[in-house]
Design a protein around this motif. Structure first.
Motif, short mmCIF file in Angstrom:
data_model
loop_
_atom_site.label_atom_id
_atom_site.label_comp_id
_atom_site.label_asym_id
_atom_site.label_seq_id
_atom_site.Cartn_x
_atom_site.Cartn_y
_atom_site.Cartn_z
N ASN A 180 -19.11 10.46 -50.12
CA ASN A 180 -20.24 9.47 -50.16
C ASN A 180 -20.54 8.95 -48.98
O ASN A 180 -22.00 8.81 -48.38
CB ASN A 180 -20.27 8.71 -51.37
N ILE A 181 -19.46 8.92 -48.13
CA ILE A 181 -19.78 8.21 -46.81
C ILE A 181 -18.79 8.72 -45.92
O ILE A 181 -17.66 8.77 -46.32
CB ILE A 181 -19.36 6.49 -46.96
N ALA A 182 -19.17 9.45 -45.01
CA ALA A 182 -18.04 9.98 -43.97
C ALA A 182 -18.36 9.63 -42.59
O ALA A 182 -19.32 9.12 -42.09
CB ALA A 182 -18.49 11.76 -43.84
N LEU A 183 -17.29 9.66 -41.88
CA LEU A 183 -17.14 9.46 -40.46
C LEU A 183 -16.51 10.73 -39.81
O LEU A 183 -15.84 11.36 -39.92
CB LEU A 183 -16.31 8.25 -40.12
N LEU A 184 -17.31 10.82 -38.41
CA LEU A 184 -16.70 11.97 -37.65
C LEU A 184 -16.70 11.51 -36.38
O LEU A 184 -17.40 11.03 -35.83
CB LEU A 184 -17.98 13.25 -37.53
N SER A 185 -15.15 11.59 -36.07
CA SER A 185 -14.72 11.01 -34.73
C SER A 185 -14.63 11.68 -33.55
O SER A 185 -15.14 11.17 -32.26
CB SER A 185 -13.43 10.50 -35.05
N GLY A 186 -14.50 13.00 -33.53
CA GLY A 186 -14.51 13.61 -32.65
C GLY A 186 -13.99 15.19 -32.70
O GLY A 186 -13.36 15.41 -33.91
N ILE A 187 -14.16 16.20 -31.80
CA ILE A 187 -14.21 17.54 -32.13
C ILE A 187 -13.38 18.22 -30.92
O ILE A 187 -14.22 18.19 -30.07
CB ILE A 187 -15.28 18.45 -32.67
N ALA A 188 -12.02 18.89 -31.04
CA ALA A 188 -11.57 19.18 -29.91
C ALA A 188 -10.59 20.38 -30.51
O ALA A 188 -9.61 20.03 -31.38
CB ALA A 188 -10.63 18.14 -29.25
#
Length: 451
Positions: A180-188
């Motif tokens: 319902n609530i998401a966080l995306l911190s980084g993509i490596a």
């Protein structure tokens, strides 16, 4: 009716077993190897299997659910018996979703920072006595287990790992949570044994963002250009909240966070951690904690286990250990320690231990990762390469990958230990980065070097 764990001894699995036991479930399990601290923690609750191994006779019709760990193979005798009996078999993330489908699910995703951000959120909630369910990938100060499940709590905070769900379910874990609530911190790029190309890896995060429930919230790190692109291009009708690294300064080895009421000393340091802090702040606000209350709580956050964990300090020496192993994490952690101790020589030691880091094709991703170190050391075990059935990695390939002429490379634990214990660490900051233990390094002995 009971719930049975196949491969109960894993770090995540045994914590889920403990959480279900605490919730009142009847729990049993099996494994062919159980190490500390899992062994003692299961034993204390009466959940340690009497014998190691797989016992199909444990699988009977009174089992309501089987939870299958990643350590189990598809031909596991207990799994085959469960399939024969037609029992309900869950992967770890499937079962967590089943436990949380009537709650507000907060899922923290990204190649790096997941554990720290989740830990920050839980620290803030705990500080303000706000009860939430959770699953986090590290042991936290003030928390008994890494998993906590109840019937009554409204929120569950889940660390969203992109690795596979189970030997039978090849979907990334975080595809099963429907946040319902998401966080995306980084993509490596990571886990190249599962995601052979960068594009394939990024696609998993696109799917994750598209699975945020309609009208939900995505908090994302806009400083990561890949994350920014994924967040901005999704057609999912959700609210998007970008964040950037919090403003801070370092004075006399202490990090000061800028707040509306001035600069505030905090226990953590490093630009990557101040970026994590900004993301955690937004999530906490989405969960009903106002900014002032967040700052009050975060001032006492000391970090998650093995994430820039200070293991020893004296007048002119300090030592940290960190779980960093992927190129982006290694670079961020090394820079963080150098910025925190600019007047000390930084001795950074990296163990190449994971499948990706020991892959000859992936090694080039490490170029520049140790540039912030004054003394850069790489340790890897040829035996680990053989165990993972990879092509042999040569000394020359390592040296070429890091693009550093003065790189020190060790392949024997005794030689690495000799370097470490004979090096003059006066006026130094020692950083040990690994998801392993350098072939058996005793960190208690390392502490003695700093005294």
């Amino acid at each position: 009716m009971r719930t049975h764990f196949i491969a109960i001894g894993g770090a995540a699995m045994h914590n889920l077993a403990l959480a279900l036991h605490d919730k009142g479930y009847k729990v049993t399990g099996s494994d062919d190897a159980i190490f500390e601290p899992s062994k003692s923690r299961l034993q204390n609750k009466g959940l340690l299997p009497e014998s190691l191994g797989w016992f199909p006779e444990k699988i009977t019709t009174d089992v309501e659910a089987i939870i299958l760990g990643m350590h189990a193979k598809p031909d596991n005798p207990e799994l085959l018996k469960a399939q024969q009996l037609g029992l309900k078999i869950y992967s770890y993330p499937e079962f967590l979703y089943e436990q949380s489908k009537n709650k507000t699910r907060v899922v923290i995703g990204g190649s790096h920072g997941k554990t720290t951000i989740t830990s920050m959120i839980l620290h803030v909630m705990n500080y303000h006595n706000i009860a939430v369910d959770y699953m986090v990938g590290a042991q936290l100060e003030g928390f008994d287990t890494m998993v906590h499940l109840t019937e009554e709590n409204d929120f569950i905070v889940l660390e969203g790992d992109e690795y596979l769900s189970s030997p039978m379910d090849r979907r990334p874990k975080f595809h099963l949570y429907q946040p319902n609530i998401a966080l995306l911190s980084g993509i490596a790029w990571d886990h190249i044994n599962v995601f052979p190309t960068f594009e394939n890896y990024v696609e998993q995060f696109e799917i994750f963002v598209n699975q945020v429930t309609s009208g939900g919230i995505l908090v994302y790190n806009e400083e990561d250009l890949v994350v920014k692109k994924v967040a901005e291009e999704t057609q999912n009708p959700i609210r998007k909240i970008p964040y950037q690294t919090a403003l801070y300064k370092v004075e006399n080895g202490k990090t000061l966070l800028e707040t509306p009421n001035g600069f505030m000393p905090i226990e953590i340091f490093g630009a990557h951690n101040l970026n994590n802090l900004s993301g955690a702040k937004w999530i906490c606000q989405c969960m009903g904690v106002d900014e002032a209350d967040f700052y009050e709580a975060i001032a006492t956050f000391k970090g998650a286990s093995k994430r820039l964990e200070k293991i020893a300090e004296s007048n002119n020496k300090v030592a940290y250990k960190d779980f960093a192993h992927s190129p982006s994490k290694v670079a961020a952690t090394t820079k963080a320690v150098k910025n925190q101790y600019p007047n000390r020589k930084l001795v950074a030691c990296l163990e190449l231990h994971t499948y990706s880091s020991l892959n000859a094709d992936f090694l080039k991703e490490y170029e520049g990762a140790l540039d912030a170190a004054d003394v850069a050391v790489v340790f890897y075990s040829p035996d680990a390469v053989k165990i993972k059935q990879l092509e042999e990695v040569s000394y020359e390939q390592i040296a070429q990958a890091f693009k550093r002429n003065d790189l020190l490379i060790y392949t024997q634990p005794a030689e690495f230990k000799e370097f470490l214990f004979t090096y003059n660490l006066d006026a130094c900051a020692l950083l040990l980065m690994s998801s392993g233990n350098y072939g058996g390094l005793d960190f208690e002995e390392v502490k003695q070097l700093i005294k």
